[in-house]
Design a protein around this motif. Structure first.
Motif, short mmCIF file in Angstrom:
data_model
loop_
_atom_site.label_atom_id
_atom_site.label_comp_id
_atom_site.label_asym_id
_atom_site.label_seq_id
_atom_site.Cartn_x
_atom_site.Cartn_y
_atom_site.Cartn_z
N ALA A 184 -17.06 36.73 -2.29
CA ALA A 184 -18.45 36.80 -1.84
C ALA A 184 -18.51 36.95 -0.33
CB ALA A 184 -19.20 35.55 -2.29
N ARG A 185 -17.63 36.27 0.38
CA ARG A 185 -17.59 36.39 1.84
C ARG A 185 -16.99 37.72 2.28
NH1 ARG A 185 -15.54 31.18 1.05
NH2 ARG A 185 -13.42 31.84 1.63
N LEU A 221 -12.41 42.41 -11.87
CA LEU A 221 -12.42 41.29 -12.80
C LEU A 221 -11.78 41.76 -14.10
CD1 LEU A 221 -16.18 40.48 -12.33
CD2 LEU A 221 -14.43 38.77 -11.90
N MET A 222 -10.62 41.22 -14.43
CA MET A 222 -9.97 41.60 -15.68
C MET A 222 -10.25 40.57 -16.76
SD MET A 222 -5.97 42.38 -16.59
CE MET A 222 -5.78 40.74 -17.33
N ALA A 232 -19.48 35.87 -11.09
CA ALA A 232 -19.27 36.53 -9.80
C ALA A 232 -20.59 36.72 -9.06
CB ALA A 232 -18.57 37.87 -10.01
N LEU A 233 -21.62 37.11 -9.77
CA LEU A 233 -22.93 37.31 -9.14
C LEU A 233 -23.51 35.98 -8.65
CD1 LEU A 233 -24.47 39.91 -11.64
CD2 LEU A 233 -23.57 40.36 -9.34
N ARG A 234 -23.34 34.92 -9.45
CA ARG A 234 -23.81 33.60 -9.01
C ARG A 234 -23.08 33.14 -7.75
NH1 ARG A 234 -23.54 32.37 -14.53
NH2 ARG A 234 -21.59 31.22 -14.19
N LEU A 246 -18.27 44.96 -7.84
CA LEU A 246 -17.62 44.52 -9.07
C LEU A 246 -17.12 45.67 -9.93
CD1 LEU A 246 -20.01 41.62 -10.11
CD2 LEU A 246 -17.74 41.43 -9.06
N ILE A 247 -15.87 45.52 -10.36
CA ILE A 247 -15.18 46.47 -11.25
C ILE A 247 -14.63 45.64 -12.41
CG2 ILE A 247 -13.22 48.07 -11.41
CD1 ILE A 247 -13.57 48.15 -8.18
#
Length: 283
Positions: free
Chosen positions: A113-114, A121-122, A155-157, A165-166
């Motif tokens: 996030a930073r 993300l697998m 991840a969004l949170r 994001l992938i």
């Protein structure tokens, strides 16, 4: 995405690129062959592999990331550890490929996030030493998509921008051969998550089993699975997969070029047929 395994126990090459000098030379060769990204990893994730200490993983990957980035290439770091990801980003990496999807290290999602950096993300169900015990699914594609959706939401949170994001369905990770084939046949359901898809089928054991010696039943050795990998790459590219993670970059680039051209010609032909069918004067 070309693969550089800086490990002594890689399933695909037996540690041929373990020395930093050899790894850098291999990465530069992959760029020359047409790789858009070179993925550098210092931890083997083959089934049954034992994790190295963080200090050892750093010792393996940082010199290689630094040299390849200094040469001007786009470098990815393949790691589940936030510390390794952070140090690699400082060394010039521009993408983090986390096979655990942020589950192995609670510091990973806040770091990303930073960083505001592309993050893979697998789909993951545990470390290599015991992951195959978790290959239990109802409908494997639905289960993988649902679990990936949960990782996207996490991840969004955490504050990771959506555009970073992938997703990767994790072929071979806590999956039996049939699971991998089912995922490949239904990649559009993974793509329906609305994120670019990275696919890593290269030289994996489900291909070796498909191509097993008919006399002995022995799976084809990993270095001899590149033609099968290229076939997967062609079919995946035709479905709009964002990126293919492969060992044999040159043949994959050729195959994707052909697939892209074929798609253009097929699309042009289809549009021409529509014009003839709907726009021609009546007889």
């Amino acid at each position: 995405m070309g693969v550089v395994n800086v490990t002594p126990d890689s399933f695909s090459d037996g540690g041929r690129s373990f020395a930093p000098e050899a790894a850098v030379a291999h990465g530069l060769a992959l760029f020359e062959q047409g790789a858009d990204i070179v993925d550098v990893g210092g931890e083997s994730t083959r089934p049954g592999a034992v994790r190295p200490p963080a200090e050892e993983e750093l010792r393996r990957v940082l010199p290689v990331v630094r040299e390849l980035a200094a040469a001007g290439g786009i470098v990815s770091v393949d790691t589940m550890r936030a510390e390794v990801a952070a140090r690699a980003l400082d060394a010039g990496a521009r993408l983090v490929n986390d096979v655990s999807g942020g589950l192995a290290d609670p510091a990973m999602l806040p770091l990303m996030a930073r960083a505001d950096t592309p993050y893979v993300l697998m789909h993951w169900r545990g470390h290599a030493a015991g992951m195959q015990a978790n290959a239990d699914y109802g409908d494997v594609v639905s289960d993988v998509v649902d679990e990936l959706r949960l990782r996207i939401e996490a991840a969004l949170r955490a504050g990771i921008p959506p555009h970073c994001l992938i997703v990767d369905p994790g072929l071979g990770f806590a999956k039996e051969p049939g699971h991998n084939w089912e995922l490949l046949g239904r990649l559009r359901e993974v793509a329906a998550l609305g994120r670019p898809v990275l696919l890593g089928a290269s030289r994996k054991s489900f291909l070796g089993r498909l191509l097993a010696d008919p006399a002995t039943g022995e799976p084809r050795p990993a270095p001899l699975r590149d033609a099968a990998t290229t076939a997967v790459s062609v079919l995946a590219a035709a479905q709009g997969i964002w990126c293919l993670r492969v060992h044999d970059v040159a043949s994959t680039c050729d195959a994707v070029r052909v697939t892209a051209r074929w798609g253009v010609e097929a699309d042009t032909s289809a549009r021409a047929q529509l014009r003839r069918r709907h726009c021609s004067p009546c007889p």
